[in-house]
Design an enzyme around this catalytic site. Structure first.
Site, mmCIF file in Angstrom:
data_model
loop_
_atom_site.group_PDB
_atom_site.id
_atom_site.type_symbol
_atom_site.label_atom_id
_atom_site.label_comp_id
_atom_site.label_asym_id
_atom_site.label_seq_id
_atom_site.Cartn_x
_atom_site.Cartn_y
_atom_site.Cartn_z
ATOM 1 C CG ASP A 78 23.522 -38.730 -73.403
ATOM 2 O OD1 ASP A 78 24.342 -39.854 -73.092
ATOM 3 O OD2 ASP A 78 23.785 -37.633 -73.069
ATOM 4 C CD GLU A 136 29.828 -49.212 -73.601
ATOM 5 O OE1 GLU A 136 30.655 -49.636 -74.094
ATOM 6 O OE2 GLU A 136 29.707 -48.300 -72.727
ATOM 7 C CG ASN A 143 28.165 -42.487 -77.689
ATOM 8 O OD1 ASN A 143 27.364 -42.008 -77.949
ATOM 9 N ND2 ASN A 143 28.532 -43.012 -76.596
ATOM 10 C CG ASP A 153 28.406 -54.244 -73.409
ATOM 11 O OD1 ASP A 153 29.049 -53.498 -72.582
ATOM 12 O OD2 ASP A 153 28.662 -53.937 -74.781
#
Length: 337
Positions: free
Chosen positions: A229, A255, A220, A212
């Protein structure tokens, strides 16, 4: 390869193949039927050798290896058909080139005719009757108009054909098993592979790494989804580079990523996780607009090894608990369970 058996022989091969597929917990799909049909026919010794080695190592034939063996030994002769679209495009280009040359030749000839006609009109001593010049120009004007019209029709047809080819190629590239952003296999493939391994009569040693990305939502929010991305794409590339078949790397969701290591014990899985942890924290991403270098990317890892009589859900849950422990203890670390 080509199958030329009669119905009796074909039925016998199928009769032999199905019990073997059941014995080794092979999913009953058309690809596997063809693969095991070929195996029992003994027509491809190298296939049988590789299959026997796989069965001895894993106690089954993992889906990824089944597909690889199928491509290499069952449909290798037909793979050239995949070049059909490319060959069609080349032929189309050659055809258009010929029509371009024809149109250019007609245009050049007409240009010469116009020059000759003008010269004749400017020299009354050598000039033929005006009616003759006009008739000649009219005939050639009609000819070049027809040539131009045909060329325009060829262009229109070519555009339609190119659009059809483009659509066909896009459909070919679309694979329900692949995550489009990272290029990794998706959760669906992971579940299928794990169920096959656990369902084998003697499941091979199998380890699982759950990964993770730390504080990904915050990343983000701070840098934007495009940068997020890019990080996910980097993860995809890293996992593909580090995980060779039959090790299966997938984007588990969001993620979160997972690596299924078939035939690998817990110690080797933890070693791989530690290697990847170091490579991830070494990531440096530069923003184009600001020139800022981002170096705050880390990931947490949970590692577990499949135990006897453990279900897929229990196995994943144990690895998930190890991952949760890694995050609770400060992130950017590997925890085994």
């Amino acid at each position: 390869m080509k199958f030329a058996e009669n119905s009796t022989q074909s039925a016998e091969y199928l009769r032999q193949a199905i019990p073997l597929m059941v014995k080794y917990n092979i999913p009953p799909n058309p690809l596997n039927y063809a693969l095991w049909y070929t195996y029992v026919s003994n027509k491809v010794p190298n296939l049988n050798y590789q299959m026997d080695q796989t069965l001895e190592t894993y106690g089954t034939c993992p889906t990824i290896l089944s597909e690889q063996l199928f491509r290499e030994h069952v449909i290798s002769d037909e793979l050239s058909d995949n070049d059909a679209a490319q060959a069609q495009l080349i032929a189309l280009t050659s055809s258009l080139s010929e029509h371009v040359n024809d149109a250019a030749e007609h245009t050049s000839n007409y240009s010469l005719l116009l020059e000759d006609s003008l010269d004749a009109l400017n020299d009354p001593h050598k000039s033929p009757p005006i009616e003759e010049i006009i008739n000649k120009l009219a005939r050639n004007t009609a000819s070049i108009t027809e040539a131009t019209s045909q060329f325009q029709q060829q262009i229109a047809a070519a555009q339609e054909e190119i659009s059809a080819l483009k659509e066909e190629l896009q459909k070919t590239r679309q694979d329900a098993r692949i995550d489009p952003l990272t290029g990794l296999f998706n959760r669906r493939v992971f579940d299928t592979e794990l169920e096959q391994i656990i369902g084998a009569s003697s499941p091979p040693i199998t380890s699982l790494i759950m990964i993770d990305i730390d504080f990904f939502k915050k990343f983000n929010d701070e840098y934007g989804h495009l940068m997020g991305d890019k990080v996910l794409q980097y993860f995809g590339k890293l996992l593909k580079d580090e995980c060779k078949e039959p090790t299966l790397a997938v984007r588990f969701g969001g993620e979160e990523f997972a690596i299924l290591l078939i035939g690998q014990p817990l110690s080797l899985a933890a070693e791989l996780a530690e290697t990847m942890r170091h490579k991830i924290q070494a990531i440096r991403i530069k923003q184009k607009k600001t020139g800022q270098v981002i170096s705050s990317i880390t990931a947490s890892f949970g590692v577990a090894q499949l135990t006897s009589n453990e279900s897929a859900e229990q196995f994943i849950e144990r690895a998930d608990k190890a991952l949760y422990a890694a995050k609770s203890e400060g992130r950017n670390r590997v925890i085994q369970r």
